[in-house]
Design an enzyme around this catalytic site. Structure first.
Site, short mmCIF file in Angstrom:
data_model
loop_
_atom_site.label_atom_id
_atom_site.label_comp_id
_atom_site.label_asym_id
_atom_site.label_seq_id
_atom_site.Cartn_x
_atom_site.Cartn_y
_atom_site.Cartn_z
N GLU A 1 -25.06 -28.17 68.62
CA GLU A 1 -26.32 -29.05 68.58
C GLU A 1 -25.79 -30.71 68.35
O GLU A 1 -26.42 -31.31 68.96
CB GLU A 1 -27.20 -28.50 67.26
N GLY B 1 -24.34 -25.78 64.87
CA GLY B 1 -24.62 -27.09 64.81
C GLY B 1 -23.76 -27.94 65.46
O GLY B 1 -23.86 -29.18 65.71
N ALA C 1 -22.49 -25.60 61.38
CA ALA C 1 -22.63 -25.97 59.89
C ALA C 1 -21.36 -25.33 59.07
O ALA C 1 -21.07 -24.43 59.39
CB ALA C 1 -23.86 -25.57 59.57
N GLU D 1 -26.68 -18.73 65.63
CA GLU D 1 -27.40 -18.57 64.23
C GLU D 1 -28.10 -17.24 64.12
O GLU D 1 -27.98 -16.93 63.01
CB GLU D 1 -28.33 -19.71 64.01
#
Ligand code: CAA
Length: 704
Positions: free
Chosen positions: A104, A101, A62, A124
């Site tokens: 993911e 992310g 992210a 994370e």
């Protein structure tokens, strides 16, 4: 067409290329672009889609800069739902580091392939977060509960081969040719009529877990997590993958992610992430500053520090000469290095062959002439200014022009050392932390005359050997040790005021420090401070007995710390476990009485404030004097050099969090109650407290 997401149709394969330098972070523009492209591709002639990235890496996560700001649509889970629901098969093709992310996103695709050098992972937890876009649910389905917990809780990336082994990758491509390999793989899938494999359809068998598995796991974790909440929430999210259907598991995961995102722990850890990267930058250095080529290194002094520094270079594959004054001293130094490496082999951290490779990179010498051709020399001899100056005179005489001459001194004046050479522009401090081969921090100390090229090269060398660098200007103790003085002083004075060593250390450890200040003293050896004190007294300095009398008495009783089996504590000879010792309390009482200090019960809050406010106060002085470039650099020094908890963000960030007004008033109050000698608020702290500002705001304003 999006500026960061491109689409092209080659035969029957639609290629989605993401290009969002430097690391393809999943910004709003990227999420929107990806959503649009995948939606549009549903209607074209493609039979399968390949998702890959340009530049140095697949999506590395992210966009952390968006955290803490109002959310912007579409969210990553929304985009990933569209990918997973695509009627056309999507292949994620990874290179570089597919993290957070980014990984993911790959997990929401139907197939995953990667070049052999790719690394994938969910880091994370290192930002005080958990994977918030299905990572906990999908990794658990693919790799199983125990592997998922391990991967997500330690946050370290896996190699492509390891990921394939754990079912997280379907294909490791034959070579590094990502685009070609990924397209060929997609063709194979289409031709073989491969199904749309959705991870959400994999079911987990909870029966394979013993009863109470998750509760027990959480309990064991809590014992070592020191109050860090992310680990606990990760276990809960993985548990949800087992107990809830996918769509509810995803909601649970998102709720937990948002809770962590708003936590002060994650805020602090995100601050450390960016501060670490900022600290590597020297504000006033032109961006085109050239670097010197460093291939051969020498370390002068084969003691604990010198040996550890030599190991840092050998570990990074760089040849290093270790110089000692005699063959005997050299053999002693090399033997310690061999013993350290052998220890790593024994613990399974390194293979025998790797140890041999590294040892071959370290050669010994007792002759300065052998240093004539090295590019960088790091002096790590005894902490005595005259001896150090003599070493630099000799280096100046033998080293080639352009060689960088660095001192590992913890305290000495770099400018005075540089002045004995004919090349002060090539001299600087490179201050490693003990044990040098383990501790991540490198304080790079800029002398008055150190030139830009030398500074930039030292920072780059630090990174090459895996250190996190922070820049300091010259002052006694530089950033870290200068600040530590007040912290250590208060730890000692608290004993005279009536606290026990266990109380003082427990407060620091509950705060998150790896070890309390008195236990650290025992570990380092109380005789070190004692000798330094004697030298200062011999030089005519009058030193307040309240700052050292108990420690000095312990040394005079032969209690030097862990190495003699006793210091502030007694140590179990087998386990090294510490035990409180009433003799130390009696000693503190005796000295308090002698100095007329009344003993009393001291609250945890007082201990906490008396330990940490002096750190913050000295940090404010260091900032105002320009010794440190920014508050974040000080935080980096403390997190990586002194094991200050990253979840508190370093002393300066922590000060901003509790409010500078609170710190200022606390210092004023201690000044009234304990005397002003050690409790004078730094002018910058007073100024910022008065205006309701913070160190971060002050720094931002300076930058315009
Ligand atoms: N968001 C925003 N910026 C990022 C970023 C991210 N995720 N990752 C790196 N950057 C920035 C860095 O701040 C740096 O910026 P500057 O050049 O301005 O200093 C630049 O990208 C290059 O980064 P590095 O200097 O770290 O480059 P590197 O090559 O040494 O390392 C990396 C690359 C391994 C990807 C490393 O940057 C890294 O570990 N990044 C963070 C990865 C991460 O934690 N991802 C998870 C994010 S949270 C998440 O994804 C939550 C979720 O579930 C949705």
């Amino acid at each position: 067409m999006s500026s960061v997401v491109r689409y092209e149709l080659i035969d029957n394969i639609g290629i989605i290329t993401i290009d969002n330098p430097p690391v393809n972070a999943l910004s709003q523009a990227l999420r929107q672009g990806l959503l649009d492209v995948v939606t549009a591709a549903q209607k074209d002639a493609s039979e399968a889609l390949v998702l890959l990235c340009g530049g140095r890496t697949f999506m590395a996560g992210a966009d952390i800069t968006e955290f803490g700001k109002p959310p912007q649509s579409p969210s990553l889970p929304e985009v990933l739902a569209v990918l997973e629901n695509s009627r056309k098969l999507i292949v994620a093709a990874m290179h570089g580091t597919a993290l957070g992310g980014g990984f993911e996103t790959a997990l929401a695709c139907h197939y995953r392939c990667a070049v052999p050098s790719a690394r994938v992972g969910l880091p994370e937890v290192k930002l005080g977060l958990l994977p918030g876009a299905g990572g906990t649910q999908r990794v658990t389905r693919l790799a199983g509960v125990k592997a998922a917990l391990e991967i997500i809780l330690n946050g370290n990336p896996l190699s492509a081969a390891e990921a394939a082994e754990l079912n997280l990758l379907d294909e490791v491509l034959p070579d590094e040719n990502l685009r070609e390999g990924a397209i060929a793989y997609a063709h194979d899938l289409v031709e073989s009529g491969a199904l749309l494999k959705r991870v959400r359809d994999i079911s987990i068998d909870p029966g394979s877990l013993e009863p109470g598995f998750f509760d027990n796991y959480r309990r064991r974790l809590a014992e070592r997590a020191r109050g860090q909440i992310a680990s606990d929430r990760i276990v809960t999210a993985v548990e949800a993958a087992v107990t809830l259907p996918m769509e509810h598991g995803l909601i649970r995961e998102r709720d937990l992610f948002l809770e962590l995102l708003l936590s002060s722990q994650s805020r602090a850890m995100r601050h450390i992430f960016f501060a670490e990267r900022e600290a590597a930058k020297i504000r006033d250095l032109p961006t085109d500053t050239s670097l010197r080529d460093i291939r051969h290194v020498a370390v002068v002094g084969g003691g604990t520090m010198g040996g550890g520094i030599a190991m840092c270079f050998a570990n990074a594959g760089m040849p290093v000469v270790l110089l000692e004054i005699s063959g005997e001293a050299l053999e002693r130094g090399l033997a310690i290095i061999r013993k350290n490496y052998a220890g790593s082999v024994q613990k399974g951290k390194m293979s025998e062959a790797e140890m041999q490779q590294r040892l071959q990179l370290i050669t010994g010498s007792a002759d300065y002439a052998d240093l004539a051709q090295v590019d960088l020399v790091i002096e790590a001899v005894f902490e005595n200014p005259e001896i150090k100056k003599e070493v630099f005179r000799r280096l100046d005489a033998v080293c080639k022009p352009g060689a960088i001459l660095a001192s590992n001194t913890s305290y000495q004046n770099i400018d005075e050392i540089a002045a004995v050479t004919s090349r002060p522009q090539d001299v600087l401090g490179m201050h490693f932390f003990s044990p040098a081969n383990v501790m991540k921090l490198l304080e790079v100390v800029r002398g008055e005359k150190t030139c830009h090229e030398v500074l930039a090269t030292a920072m780059q060398v630090g990174r090459r050997i895996g250190k996190i660098c922070a820049l300091s200007r010259v002052c006694y103790g530089f950033i870290g040790n200068r600040m530590l003085t007040g912290y250590a002083r208060q730890a000692h004075m608290l004993l005279l005021d009536g606290a026990t060593p266990e109380q003082v250390d427990a407060v620091a450890e509950d705060f998150g420090m790896a070890m309390g200040p008195l236990a650290v003293g025992d570990l380092a050896g109380l005789d070190i401070g004692y000798k330094a004190l004697q030298a200062r007294e011999a030089a005519g300095e009058v030193i307040d007995p309240a700052t050292h009398c108990v420690a000095s008495a312990l040394v005079e009783l032969g209690r030097l710390g862990q190495k003699s089996g006793a210091g502030y504590y007694r140590y179990d000879p087998q386990t090294r476990a510490r035990q409180s010792d009433p003799q130390v309390e009696a000693l503190s009482r005796e000295h308090a009485a002698r100095l007329g200090i009344p003993q009393r019960v001291i609250s945890r809050d007082e201990i906490l404030a008396r330990l940490f406010y002096p750190l913050i106060n000295e940090g404010a002085r260091i900032l105002q004097e320009g010794i440190a470039q920014r508050p974040g650099d000080i935080d980096i020094v403390y997190v990586y050099g002194y094991a200050f908890p990253a979840a508190k963000g370093g002393p300066m960030f922590h000060a901003d969090e509790i409010g500078l007004g609170t710190v200022y008033e606390g210092i004023q109050r201690f000044g009234r109650e304990l005397g002003a000698t050690y409790w004078q608020p730094a002018p910058l702290l007073a100024q910022l407290a008065a205006s309701g500002s913070s160190f971060a705001q002050w720094d931002a304003a300076r930058q315009g």
